[in-house]
Design a protein around this motif. Structure first.
Motif, PDB file in Angstrom:
ATOM      1  N   ALA A   1       0.827  -1.204   0.000  1.00 28.83           N
ATOM      2  CA  ALA A   1       0.000   0.000   0.000  1.00 28.83           C
ATOM      3  C   ALA A   1       0.864   1.258   0.000  1.00 28.83           C
ATOM      4  N   LEU A   2       1.980   1.233   0.718  1.00 26.12           N
ATOM      5  CA  LEU A   2       2.885   2.386   0.738  1.00 26.12           C
ATOM      6  C   LEU A   2       3.461   2.674  -0.651  1.00 26.12           C
ATOM      7  N   LEU A   3       3.537   1.645  -1.479  1.00 28.85           N
ATOM      8  CA  LEU A   3       4.068   1.805  -2.834  1.00 28.85           C
ATOM      9  C   LEU A   3       3.008   2.187  -3.862  1.00 28.85           C
ATOM     10  N   THR A   4       1.745   1.856  -3.590  1.00 28.32           N
ATOM     11  CA  THR A   4       0.735   1.957  -4.649  1.00 28.32           C
ATOM     12  C   THR A   4      -0.450   2.854  -4.340  1.00 28.32           C
ATOM     13  N   GLU A   5      -0.693   3.178  -3.087  1.00 29.56           N
ATOM     14  CA  GLU A   5      -1.907   3.915  -2.721  1.00 29.56           C
ATOM     15  C   GLU A   5      -1.905   5.327  -3.314  1.00 29.56           C
ATOM     16  N   SER A   6      -3.107   5.821  -3.670  1.00 25.98           N
ATOM     17  CA  SER A   6      -3.206   7.160  -4.247  1.00 25.98           C
ATOM     18  C   SER A   6      -4.303   8.013  -3.621  1.00 25.98           C
ATOM     19  N   GLN A   7      -5.212   7.409  -2.861  1.00 23.08           N
ATOM     20  CA  GLN A   7      -6.306   8.169  -2.271  1.00 23.08           C
ATOM     21  C   GLN A   7      -5.812   8.994  -1.079  1.00 23.08           C
ATOM     22  N   PRO A   8      -6.090  10.319  -1.063  1.00 27.89           N
ATOM     23  CA  PRO A   8      -5.543  11.192  -0.014  1.00 27.89           C
ATOM     24  C   PRO A   8      -5.836  10.731   1.408  1.00 27.89           C
ATOM     25  N   GLU A   9      -7.075  10.291   1.678  1.00 30.30           N
ATOM     26  CA  GLU A   9      -7.407   9.917   3.048  1.00 30.30           C
ATOM     27  C   GLU A   9      -6.655   8.659   3.491  1.00 30.30           C
ATOM     28  N   VAL A  10      -6.405   7.758   2.532  1.00 33.33           N
ATOM     29  CA  VAL A  10      -5.656   6.548   2.874  1.00 33.33           C
ATOM     30  C   VAL A  10      -4.171   6.877   3.020  1.00 33.33           C
ATOM     31  N   LEU A  11      -3.673   7.794   2.204  1.00 30.39           N
ATOM     32  CA  LEU A  11      -2.282   8.213   2.331  1.00 30.39           C
ATOM     33  C   LEU A  11      -2.020   8.789   3.727  1.00 30.39           C
ATOM     34  N   THR A  12      -2.969   9.560   4.247  1.00 27.39           N
ATOM     35  CA  THR A  12      -2.803  10.119   5.592  1.00 27.39           C
ATOM     36  C   THR A  12      -2.717   9.009   6.630  1.00 27.39           C
ATOM     37  N   ALA A  13      -3.601   8.018   6.519  1.00 35.75           N
ATOM     38  CA  ALA A  13      -3.564   6.898   7.457  1.00 35.75           C
ATOM     39  C   ALA A  13      -2.264   6.112   7.322  1.00 35.75           C
ATOM     40  N   LEU A  14      -1.754   5.977   6.107  1.00 33.46           N
ATOM     41  CA  LEU A  14      -0.487   5.274   5.892  1.00 33.46           C
ATOM     42  C   LEU A  14       0.687   6.053   6.475  1.00 33.46           C
ATOM     43  N   ALA A  15       0.630   7.379   6.419  1.00 36.43           N
ATOM     44  CA  ALA A  15       1.707   8.187   6.992  1.00 36.43           C
ATOM     45  C   ALA A  15       1.822   7.960   8.494  1.00 36.43           C
ATOM     46  N   VAL A  16       0.702   7.647   9.133  1.00 32.24           N
ATOM     47  CA  VAL A  16       0.717   7.294  10.553  1.00 32.24           C
ATOM     48  C   VAL A  16       1.155   5.846  10.733  1.00 32.24           C
ATOM     49  N   ALA A  17       0.510   4.942   9.999  1.00 34.22           N
ATOM     50  CA  ALA A  17       0.757   3.508  10.176  1.00 34.22           C
ATOM     51  C   ALA A  17       2.181   3.112   9.806  1.00 34.22           C
ATOM     52  N   GLY A  18       2.778   3.812   8.848  1.00 35.02           N
ATOM     53  CA  GLY A  18       4.107   3.440   8.386  1.00 35.02           C
ATOM     54  C   GLY A  18       5.193   3.568   9.426  1.00 35.02           C
ATOM     55  N   THR A  19       4.961   4.379  10.471  1.00 33.24           N
ATOM     56  CA  THR A  19       5.970   4.527  11.528  1.00 33.24           C
ATOM     57  C   THR A  19       5.716   3.586  12.700  1.00 33.24           C
ATOM     58  N   VAL A  20       4.560   2.933  12.738  1.00 35.96           N
ATOM     59  CA  VAL A  20       4.228   2.055  13.870  1.00 35.96           C
ATOM     60  C   VAL A  20       5.212   0.900  14.030  1.00 35.96           C
ATOM     61  N   PRO A  21       5.655   0.247  12.940  1.00 41.48           N
ATOM     62  CA  PRO A  21       6.582  -0.877  13.122  1.00 41.48           C
ATOM     63  C   PRO A  21       7.934  -0.485  13.712  1.00 41.48           C
ATOM     64  N   ARG A  22       8.266   0.815  13.688  1.00 43.81           N
ATOM     65  CA  ARG A  22       9.586   1.282  14.151  1.00 43.81           C
ATOM     66  C   ARG A  22      10.690   0.488  13.455  1.00 43.81           C
ATOM     67  N   ASP A  23      10.523   0.373  12.149  1.00 44.55           N
ATOM     68  CA  ASP A  23      11.390  -0.434  11.303  1.00 44.55           C
ATOM     69  C   ASP A  23      11.971   0.476  10.215  1.00 44.55           C
ATOM     70  N   PRO A  24      13.292   0.513  10.049  1.00 40.88           N
ATOM     71  CA  PRO A  24      13.882   1.403   9.039  1.00 40.88           C
ATOM     72  C   PRO A  24      13.319   1.207   7.638  1.00 40.88           C
TER      73      PRO A  24
END
Length: 205
Positions: free
Chosen positions: A108-131
């Motif tokens: 999803a981080l590579l392919t998503e385009s919908q603004p509201e989902v991008l916002t949720a991904l910007a939050v979720a992408g840091t949750v794993p605390r993984d480089p």
């Protein structure tokens, strides 16, 4: 799910106040993945998240294998369902054993385009605390230049990993003057740690 927000919120509250039975969880999982309307599917994910956050019911939800339902939600055709699934995933994204869920978020981080989902991904992408997740999320923000607020959302979740993310981006030519890259550099400078600041200079050599 009712189109009336008050009814939806009341139903969610009542479910979280009652004993969390296996039948309740089974019904919610079925609604989340096979509900007839996007609003119903999204509300089921939000209710599952509310149950997971409600004290003694958290243990009951934790033992249920939500991964398959979350993966289905992240692949749903409706953006509102994808957002709800991301929010419901929460700290599960930090669990390496949830490999299918993490792989779906990476895609999803590579392919998503919908603004509201991008916002949720910007939050979720840091949750794993993984480089690797941090790098993918940063590059998603760079691709989505029409939504500059994504960078602020992303930066708010890095929690001390700004230098490592910055160094990863600087390996790609042409990114040094991008606003997100400059913002990451400012975060590192604000730490006032000479050793970490020096790494920025060496990255340009």
């Amino acid at each position: 799910a009712s189109p009336n927000a008050w009814r939806r919120e009341t139903a969610r509250r009542l479910l979280s106040e009652r004993p969390c039975t296996d039948a309740t969880l089974s019904d919610l999982l079925r609604l989340a993945t096979r509900g007839p309307e996007p609003l119903a599917r999204a509300e089921a994910f939000r209710t599952l998240r509310a149950l997971a956050d409600s004290g003694d019911r958290a243990a009951a939800v934790a033992v249920v294998d939500l991964s398959a339902a979350l993966v289905a939600g992240l692949r749903d055709a409706s953006p509102v369902v994808r957002v709800a699934a991301l929010e419901a995933a929460g700290e599960r994204l930090a669990r390496p054993e949830d490999s299918a869920l993490r792989a779906t978020v990476r895609m999803a981080l590579l392919t998503e385009s919908q603004p509201e989902v991008l916002t949720a991904l910007a939050v979720a992408g840091t949750v794993p605390r993984d480089p690797a997740f941090d790098d993918l999320t940063a590059r998603m923000c760079l691709r989505s230049s029409a939504q500059p607020y994504l960078a602020e959302v992303f930066l708010g979740g890095l929690a001390g990993r700004e230098l490592e993310t910055l160094l990863g981006l600087l390996r790609t030519p042409g990114l040094a003057d991008r606003p997100l890259v400059l913002a990451l550099a400012r975060c590192v400078l604000a730490e006032r740690d000479p050793a970490r600041v020096a790494q920025i200079g060496r990255a340009h050599v």
